[in-house]
Design an enzyme around this catalytic site. Structure first.
Site, PDB file in Angstrom:
ATOM      1  N   LEU A   1      36.558  30.540 111.826  1.00  0.00           N
ATOM      2  CA  LEU A   1      36.426  31.005 113.211  1.00  0.00           C
ATOM      3  C   LEU A   1      37.511  30.410 114.094  1.00  0.00           C
ATOM      4  O   LEU A   1      37.726  30.843 115.204  1.00  0.00           O
ATOM      5  CB  LEU A   1      35.049  30.604 113.755  1.00  0.00           C
ATOM      6  CG  LEU A   1      33.851  31.081 112.923  1.00  0.00           C
ATOM      7  CD1 LEU A   1      32.560  30.575 113.525  1.00  0.00           C
ATOM      8  CD2 LEU A   1      33.825  32.588 112.831  1.00  0.00           C
ATOM      9  N   LYS A   2      38.163  29.382 113.607  1.00  0.00           N
ATOM     10  CA  LYS A   2      39.145  28.636 114.412  1.00  0.00           C
ATOM     11  C   LYS A   2      38.589  28.386 115.804  1.00  0.00           C
ATOM     12  O   LYS A   2      39.205  28.716 116.826  1.00  0.00           O
ATOM     13  CB  LYS A   2      40.484  29.341 114.475  1.00  0.00           C
ATOM     14  CG  LYS A   2      41.152  29.428 113.110  1.00  0.00           C
ATOM     15  CD  LYS A   2      42.613  29.732 113.201  1.00  0.00           C
ATOM     16  CE  LYS A   2      43.207  29.902 111.819  1.00  0.00           C
ATOM     17  NZ  LYS A   2      42.695  31.100 111.106  1.00  0.00           N
TER      18      LYS A   2
ATOM     19  N   ALA B   1      37.721  27.024 119.261  1.00  0.00           N
ATOM     20  CA  ALA B   1      38.574  26.276 120.199  1.00  0.00           C
ATOM     21  C   ALA B   1      37.965  26.367 121.595  1.00  0.00           C
ATOM     22  O   ALA B   1      38.615  26.826 122.528  1.00  0.00           O
ATOM     23  CB  ALA B   1      39.990  26.823 120.180  1.00  0.00           C
TER      24      ALA B   1
ATOM     25  N   ILE C   1      34.739  24.766 124.560  1.00  0.00           N
ATOM     26  CA  ILE C   1      34.098  23.527 125.023  1.00  0.00           C
ATOM     27  C   ILE C   1      32.979  23.167 124.041  1.00  0.00           C
ATOM     28  O   ILE C   1      32.489  24.023 123.297  1.00  0.00           O
ATOM     29  CB  ILE C   1      33.526  23.687 126.451  1.00  0.00           C
ATOM     30  CG1 ILE C   1      32.469  24.805 126.497  1.00  0.00           C
ATOM     31  CG2 ILE C   1      34.649  23.944 127.442  1.00  0.00           C
ATOM     32  CD1 ILE C   1      31.687  24.848 127.799  1.00  0.00           C
ATOM     33  N   PRO C   2      32.581  21.895 124.015  1.00  0.00           N
ATOM     34  CA  PRO C   2      31.596  21.473 123.010  1.00  0.00           C
ATOM     35  C   PRO C   2      30.334  22.330 122.981  1.00  0.00           C
ATOM     36  O   PRO C   2      29.874  22.729 121.906  1.00  0.00           O
ATOM     37  CB  PRO C   2      31.284  20.020 123.425  1.00  0.00           C
ATOM     38  CG  PRO C   2      32.527  19.561 124.089  1.00  0.00           C
ATOM     39  CD  PRO C   2      33.080  20.756 124.803  1.00  0.00           C
ATOM     40  N   ASN C   3      29.761  22.656 124.141  1.00  0.00           N
ATOM     41  CA  ASN C   3      28.501  23.408 124.134  1.00  0.00           C
ATOM     42  C   ASN C   3      28.665  24.771 123.472  1.00  0.00           C
ATOM     43  O   ASN C   3      27.836  25.188 122.665  1.00  0.00           O
ATOM     44  CB  ASN C   3      27.970  23.568 125.565  1.00  0.00           C
ATOM     45  CG  ASN C   3      26.594  24.201 125.559  1.00  0.00           C
ATOM     46  OD1 ASN C   3      25.670  23.689 124.925  1.00  0.00           O
ATOM     47  ND2 ASN C   3      26.467  25.342 126.207  1.00  0.00           N
TER      48      ASN C   3
ATOM     49  N   PRO D   1      46.566  27.970 103.483  1.00  0.00           N
ATOM     50  CA  PRO D   1      46.827  29.413 103.513  1.00  0.00           C
ATOM     51  C   PRO D   1      48.324  29.668 103.569  1.00  0.00           C
ATOM     52  O   PRO D   1      49.104  28.759 103.860  1.00  0.00           O
ATOM     53  CB  PRO D   1      46.162  29.859 104.819  1.00  0.00           C
ATOM     54  CG  PRO D   1      46.140  28.649 105.682  1.00  0.00           C
ATOM     55  CD  PRO D   1      46.265  27.428 104.813  1.00  0.00           C
ATOM     56  N   GLY D   2      48.698  30.931 103.292  1.00  0.00           N
ATOM     57  CA  GLY D   2      50.108  31.300 103.414  1.00  0.00           C
ATOM     58  C   GLY D   2      50.728  31.703 102.096  1.00  0.00           C
ATOM     59  O   GLY D   2      51.925  31.957 102.016  1.00  0.00           O
TER      60      GLY D   2
ATOM     61  N   GLY E   1      54.498  34.511 101.934  1.00  0.00           N
ATOM     62  CA  GLY E   1      55.677  33.997 101.237  1.00  0.00           C
ATOM     63  C   GLY E   1      55.505  32.697 100.479  1.00  0.00           C
ATOM     64  O   GLY E   1      56.378  32.308  99.709  1.00  0.00           O
TER      65      GLY E   1
HETATM   66  P1  XMP Z   1      46.756  36.211 103.743  1.00  0.00           P
HETATM   67  O1  XMP Z   1      46.383  37.648 103.649  1.00  0.00           O
HETATM   68  O2  XMP Z   1      47.974  35.955 104.543  1.00  0.00           O
HETATM   69  O3  XMP Z   1      45.504  35.544 104.505  1.00  0.00           O
HETATM   70  O4  XMP Z   1      46.807  35.531 102.393  1.00  0.00           O
HETATM   71  C1  XMP Z   1      45.511  34.215 104.931  1.00  0.00           C
HETATM   72  C2  XMP Z   1      44.204  33.889 105.591  1.00  0.00           C
HETATM   73  O5  XMP Z   1      44.264  32.564 106.061  1.00  0.00           O
HETATM   74  C3  XMP Z   1      44.259  32.573 107.499  1.00  0.00           C
HETATM   75  N1  XMP Z   1      45.381  31.742 107.885  1.00  0.00           N
HETATM   76  C4  XMP Z   1      45.299  30.580 108.465  1.00  0.00           C
HETATM   77  N2  XMP Z   1      44.248  29.877 108.823  1.00  0.00           N
HETATM   78  N3  XMP Z   1      45.668  28.175 109.589  1.00  0.00           N
HETATM   79  C5  XMP Z   1      44.441  28.677 109.394  1.00  0.00           C
HETATM   80  O6  XMP Z   1      43.449  28.015 109.757  1.00  0.00           O
HETATM   81  C6  XMP Z   1      46.761  28.831 109.239  1.00  0.00           C
HETATM   82  O7  XMP Z   1      47.871  28.351 109.385  1.00  0.00           O
HETATM   83  C7  XMP Z   1      46.558  30.091 108.650  1.00  0.00           C
HETATM   84  N4  XMP Z   1      47.411  30.976 108.173  1.00  0.00           N
HETATM   85  C8  XMP Z   1      46.652  31.990 107.702  1.00  0.00           C
HETATM   86  C9  XMP Z   1      44.426  33.982 107.954  1.00  0.00           C
HETATM   87  O8  XMP Z   1      43.729  34.228 109.152  1.00  0.00           O
HETATM   88  C10 XMP Z   1      43.854  34.748 106.793  1.00  0.00           C
HETATM   89  O9  XMP Z   1      42.441  34.798 106.881  1.00  0.00           O
END
Ligand code: XMP
Length: 218
Positions: A62-63, A65, A67-69, A170-171, A176
């Site tokens: 959900l990332k 970001a 306020i705490p509540n 991730p990435g 790439g």
């Molecule tokens: P793809 O299709 O690019 O999906 O393999 C990658 C998944 O990871 C998430 N994502 C990140 N999440 N920090 C994160 O917390 C990052 O730097 C980041 N880069 C990619 C992206 O939303 C997708 O679900």
């Protein structure tokens, strides 16, 4: 079979499609990560269903970001639905992260992002502070670092204190990065989405290929 270090990023909208991909790839996964596309497309109950169908841990990316509540209120419903981990942003401050840590599941903190050039704009300059926060706030699930920049994964690994803090990267694939390089650099888990469910290779084969690639280096 060796325990998997592969996490499927299940970024589709459709419930049936998500369940089908999850079932086909589950044998090669450690966990499934759901993000806003799937939650907004299929509802929160998809977390419960994915867990029932695969038996795997579920990470809610959900990332958060806020306020705490507000963080606490959102996290509470998501943990109730069956999520084992929630990803939160650390830059909003310790109190907002701690609000999620008080919930039923575990917290994963983003310390550095994978997308160029945006990741370098605001987050990279404060990475050391975010790592410090992660070191202070344990126990929790882990931190997110970019597979697109293995040298940054090594750096983050060198700064994290011992004590079970995992690095999830991730990435790989569409962005790439290479799974092998991320793991060699110190990643515990590799997060992959489009390369598994969105290429010409059937998802199960793509997941198996990544599982084998990672197994060669661990
Ligand atoms: P793809 O299709 O690019 O999906 O393999 C990658 C998944 O990871 C998430 N994502 C990140 N999440 N920090 C994160 O917390 C990052 O730097 C980041 N880069 C990619 C992206 O939303 C997708 O679900």
């Amino acid at each position: 079979m060796r325990e998997s270090r592969l996490i499927l990023a299940l970024d589709v909208y459709d419930r049936e499609k998500a369940l089908e991909i999850a079932e086909r790839t589950a044998d090669y996964l450690w966990a499934i990560k759901v993000n806003w596309p799937l939650i907004t497309g299929s509802g929160l109950k998809i977390i419960t269903e994915l867990k029932q169908v695969t038996g795997l841990p579920i990470i809610a990316d959900l990332k958060l970001a806020d306020i705490p509540n507000t963080n606490r209120m959102i996290a509470s419903k998501v943990f109730e639905a069956g999520a084992d981990y929630i990803i939160v942003h650390g830059f909003v401050g310790r109190d907002s992260v701690e609000a999620v840590m008080g919930g039923l599941g575990k917290t994963i903190i983003v310390v550095e992002m994978s997308h160029p050039p945006g990741a370098k704009e605001f987050i990279q300059p404060v990475v050391d502070k975010l790592i410090e926060l992660a070191n202070e706030l344990k126990p929790f699930g882990g931190v997110i670092a970019p597979a697109t920049r293995p040298e940054r994964v090594s750096y983050i690994r060198s700064k994290l204190q011992e004590g079970g803090i995992k690095i999830l990267t991730p990435g790989v694939g569409a962005q790439g990065g290479k799974a092998k390089n991320a793991v060699k650099a110190g990643a515990d888990y590799v997060i992959v989405g489009r390369f598994i469910y969105g290429s010409d290779t059937p998802p199960r084969e793509a997941a198996r290929g990544l599982y084998e690639e990672i197994s060669e280096v661990v």
